[in-house]
Write a protein that holds these residues in place. Structure first.
Motif, mmCIF file in Angstrom:
data_model
loop_
_atom_site.group_PDB
_atom_site.id
_atom_site.type_symbol
_atom_site.label_atom_id
_atom_site.label_comp_id
_atom_site.label_asym_id
_atom_site.label_seq_id
_atom_site.Cartn_x
_atom_site.Cartn_y
_atom_site.Cartn_z
ATOM 1 N N MET A 1 0.839 -1.183 0.000
ATOM 2 C CA MET A 1 0.000 0.000 0.000
ATOM 3 C C MET A 1 0.881 1.242 0.000
ATOM 4 S SD MET A 1 -3.090 0.629 -0.166
ATOM 5 C CE MET A 1 -4.602 1.231 0.418
ATOM 6 N N SER A 2 0.391 2.301 -0.596
ATOM 7 C CA SER A 2 1.172 3.530 -0.611
ATOM 8 C C SER A 2 0.297 4.702 -0.178
ATOM 9 C CB SER A 2 1.781 3.774 -1.988
ATOM 10 O OG SER A 2 0.790 3.961 -2.946
ATOM 11 N N ILE A 3 0.958 5.832 0.017
ATOM 12 C CA ILE A 3 0.313 7.057 0.466
ATOM 13 C C ILE A 3 0.226 8.023 -0.707
ATOM 14 C CG2 ILE A 3 0.547 9.031 2.015
ATOM 15 C CD1 ILE A 3 2.256 7.252 3.828
ATOM 16 N N TYR A 4 -0.937 8.637 -0.859
ATOM 17 C CA TYR A 4 -1.123 9.697 -1.852
ATOM 18 C C TYR A 4 -0.827 11.021 -1.167
ATOM 19 C CZ TYR A 4 -3.541 13.217 -4.608
ATOM 20 O OH TYR A 4 -3.843 14.342 -5.319
ATOM 21 N N VAL A 5 -0.029 11.851 -1.810
ATOM 22 C CA VAL A 5 0.296 13.174 -1.286
ATOM 23 C C VAL A 5 -0.107 14.193 -2.342
ATOM 24 C CG1 VAL A 5 2.097 14.631 -0.293
ATOM 25 C CG2 VAL A 5 2.309 12.144 -0.142
ATOM 26 N N GLY A 6 -1.097 15.009 -2.046
ATOM 27 C CA GLY A 6 -1.599 15.975 -3.008
ATOM 28 C C GLY A 6 -1.394 17.412 -2.571
ATOM 29 N N ASN A 7 -1.650 18.312 -3.495
ATOM 30 C CA ASN A 7 -1.505 19.760 -3.311
ATOM 31 C C ASN A 7 -0.049 20.140 -3.055
ATOM 32 O OD1 ASN A 7 -2.645 22.338 -3.403
ATOM 33 N ND2 ASN A 7 -2.807 22.442 -1.187
ATOM 34 N N LEU A 8 0.849 19.469 -3.748
ATOM 35 C CA LEU A 8 2.279 19.757 -3.606
ATOM 36 C C LEU A 8 2.689 20.965 -4.435
ATOM 37 C CD1 LEU A 8 3.773 16.158 -3.920
ATOM 38 C CD2 LEU A 8 3.721 17.585 -1.871
ATOM 39 N N SER A 9 3.698 21.651 -3.969
ATOM 40 C CA SER A 9 4.316 22.715 -4.744
ATOM 41 C C SER A 9 4.944 22.101 -5.995
ATOM 42 C CB SER A 9 5.405 23.391 -3.902
ATOM 43 O OG SER A 9 6.235 24.173 -4.723
ATOM 44 N N TYR A 10 4.944 22.840 -7.073
ATOM 45 C CA TYR A 10 5.567 22.350 -8.305
ATOM 46 C C TYR A 10 7.092 22.357 -8.206
ATOM 47 C CZ TYR A 10 0.910 22.644 -10.261
ATOM 48 O OH TYR A 10 -0.432 22.468 -10.495
ATOM 49 N N GLU A 11 7.610 22.937 -7.137
ATOM 50 C CA GLU A 11 9.057 22.990 -6.921
ATOM 51 C C GLU A 11 9.577 21.792 -6.130
ATOM 52 O OE1 GLU A 11 10.572 25.520 -8.478
ATOM 53 O OE2 GLU A 11 8.553 26.113 -9.082
ATOM 54 N N VAL A 12 8.685 20.953 -5.617
ATOM 55 C CA VAL A 12 9.076 19.841 -4.764
ATOM 56 C C VAL A 12 9.904 18.803 -5.536
ATOM 57 C CG1 VAL A 12 7.054 18.359 -5.116
ATOM 58 C CG2 VAL A 12 8.229 18.335 -2.931
ATOM 59 N N THR A 13 10.826 18.160 -4.821
ATOM 60 C CA THR A 13 11.642 17.093 -5.412
ATOM 61 C C THR A 13 11.413 15.792 -4.645
ATOM 62 O OG1 THR A 13 13.549 17.448 -3.970
ATOM 63 C CG2 THR A 13 13.443 18.765 -6.012
ATOM 64 N N GLN A 14 11.869 14.685 -5.229
ATOM 65 C CA GLN A 14 11.779 13.401 -4.540
ATOM 66 C C GLN A 14 12.567 13.448 -3.235
ATOM 67 O OE1 GLN A 14 12.996 10.647 -7.690
ATOM 68 N NE2 GLN A 14 10.909 9.825 -7.676
ATOM 69 N N GLU A 15 13.696 14.131 -3.253
ATOM 70 C CA GLU A 15 14.522 14.240 -2.052
ATOM 71 C C GLU A 15 13.783 15.003 -0.950
ATOM 72 O OE1 GLU A 15 15.638 15.074 -5.179
ATOM 73 O OE2 GLU A 15 16.828 13.259 -5.478
ATOM 74 N N ASP A 16 13.055 16.068 -1.318
ATOM 75 C CA ASP A 16 12.263 16.815 -0.347
ATOM 76 C C ASP A 16 11.242 15.900 0.327
ATOM 77 O OD1 ASP A 16 13.498 19.258 -1.030
ATOM 78 O OD2 ASP A 16 11.961 19.732 -2.525
ATOM 79 N N LEU A 17 10.517 15.156 -0.487
ATOM 80 C CA LEU A 17 9.496 14.246 0.046
ATOM 81 C C LEU A 17 10.122 13.168 0.919
ATOM 82 C CD1 LEU A 17 7.281 13.958 -3.114
ATOM 83 C CD2 LEU A 17 6.529 14.791 -0.894
ATOM 84 N N ASN A 18 11.230 12.619 0.458
ATOM 85 C CA ASN A 18 11.907 11.573 1.216
ATOM 86 C C ASN A 18 12.290 12.070 2.607
ATOM 87 O OD1 ASN A 18 12.912 8.964 1.492
ATOM 88 N ND2 ASN A 18 14.967 9.590 0.877
ATOM 89 N N SER A 19 12.828 13.267 2.692
ATOM 90 C CA SER A 19 13.268 13.781 3.988
ATOM 91 C C SER A 19 12.090 14.061 4.922
ATOM 92 C CB SER A 19 14.141 15.021 3.825
ATOM 93 O OG SER A 19 13.406 16.088 3.309
ATOM 94 N N VAL A 20 10.981 14.578 4.397
ATOM 95 C CA VAL A 20 9.817 14.866 5.237
ATOM 96 C C VAL A 20 9.184 13.574 5.745
ATOM 97 C CG1 VAL A 20 7.449 15.763 5.185
ATOM 98 C CG2 VAL A 20 9.321 17.119 4.278
ATOM 99 N N PHE A 21 9.024 12.592 4.874
ATOM 100 C CA PHE A 21 8.381 11.343 5.289
ATOM 101 C C PHE A 21 9.306 10.482 6.141
ATOM 102 C CE2 PHE A 21 5.207 12.691 2.386
ATOM 103 C CZ PHE A 21 4.041 12.072 2.813
ATOM 104 N N ALA A 22 10.618 10.621 5.991
ATOM 105 C CA ALA A 22 11.576 9.857 6.798
ATOM 106 C C ALA A 22 11.469 10.220 8.275
ATOM 107 C CB ALA A 22 12.992 10.087 6.286
ATOM 108 N N GLU A 23 10.928 11.369 8.582
ATOM 109 C CA GLU A 23 10.721 11.755 9.981
ATOM 110 C C GLU A 23 9.686 10.863 10.666
ATOM 111 O OE1 GLU A 23 9.752 15.904 10.258
ATOM 112 O OE2 GLU A 23 11.420 16.477 8.945
ATOM 113 N N HIS A 24 8.930 10.091 9.857
ATOM 114 C CA HIS A 24 7.851 9.258 10.393
ATOM 115 C C HIS A 24 8.099 7.772 10.172
ATOM 116 C CE1 HIS A 24 5.802 12.998 11.033
ATOM 117 N NE2 HIS A 24 6.128 13.328 9.796
ATOM 118 N N GLY A 25 9.274 7.407 9.663
ATOM 119 C CA GLY A 25 9.607 5.999 9.467
ATOM 120 C C GLY A 25 10.478 5.796 8.242
ATOM 121 N N THR A 26 10.582 4.547 7.837
ATOM 122 C CA THR A 26 11.409 4.170 6.699
ATOM 123 C C THR A 26 10.665 4.420 5.393
ATOM 124 O OG1 THR A 26 12.436 2.441 8.017
ATOM 125 C CG2 THR A 26 12.679 2.278 5.622
ATOM 126 N N VAL A 27 11.266 5.184 4.505
ATOM 127 C CA VAL A 27 10.675 5.450 3.197
ATOM 128 C C VAL A 27 11.243 4.432 2.213
ATOM 129 C CG1 VAL A 27 10.429 7.121 1.328
ATOM 130 C CG2 VAL A 27 10.438 7.907 3.705
#
Length: 106
Positions: A1-27
């Motif tokens: 199962m995966s998580i949907y993340v919407g309403n993101l800035s068009y400037e966001v990168t995979q690295e940005d998302l990885n770092s934010v979600f890593a605060e809550h567990g293993t990405v």
């Protein structure tokens, strides 16, 4: 199962998302779909976490949170719908001629 993340800035990168979600567990994986023509992100992503408990923790913490100037929409991703057969049940052997549509019109 995966998580949907919407309403993101068009400037966001995979690295940005990885770092934010890593605060809550293993990405395990981040998918950031891009526009075919412009190559820029489409404003949403999918994130896979290591466990269901980590997914729940990330959803609880991030849904509605402001990040990069936007309020995130974060929830469990829904399975992809089957888009085939929406026009009368798919291909019925109509491979030749096109049924006369616009034939010899010009």
């Amino acid at each position: 199962m995966s998580i949907y993340v919407g309403n993101l800035s068009y400037e966001v990168t995979q690295e940005d998302l990885n770092s934010v979600f890593a605060e809550h567990g293993t990405v395990k994986r981040v998918q950031l779909p891009t526009d075919r023509e412009t190559g820029r992100p489409r404003g949403f992503a999918f994130v896979e976490m290591g466990t269901e408990a980590e997914e729940t923790a990330a959803i609880d913490a991030l849904d509605g949170a402001e990040w990069m100037g936007r309020d995130l929409k974060v929830n469990k991703a829904k399975p992809k719908e089957d888009r085939g057969g929406s026009f009368g049940g798919g291909n019925r052997g109509n491979s030749g001629g096109g049924g006369g549509y616009n034939r010899n019109r010009y």
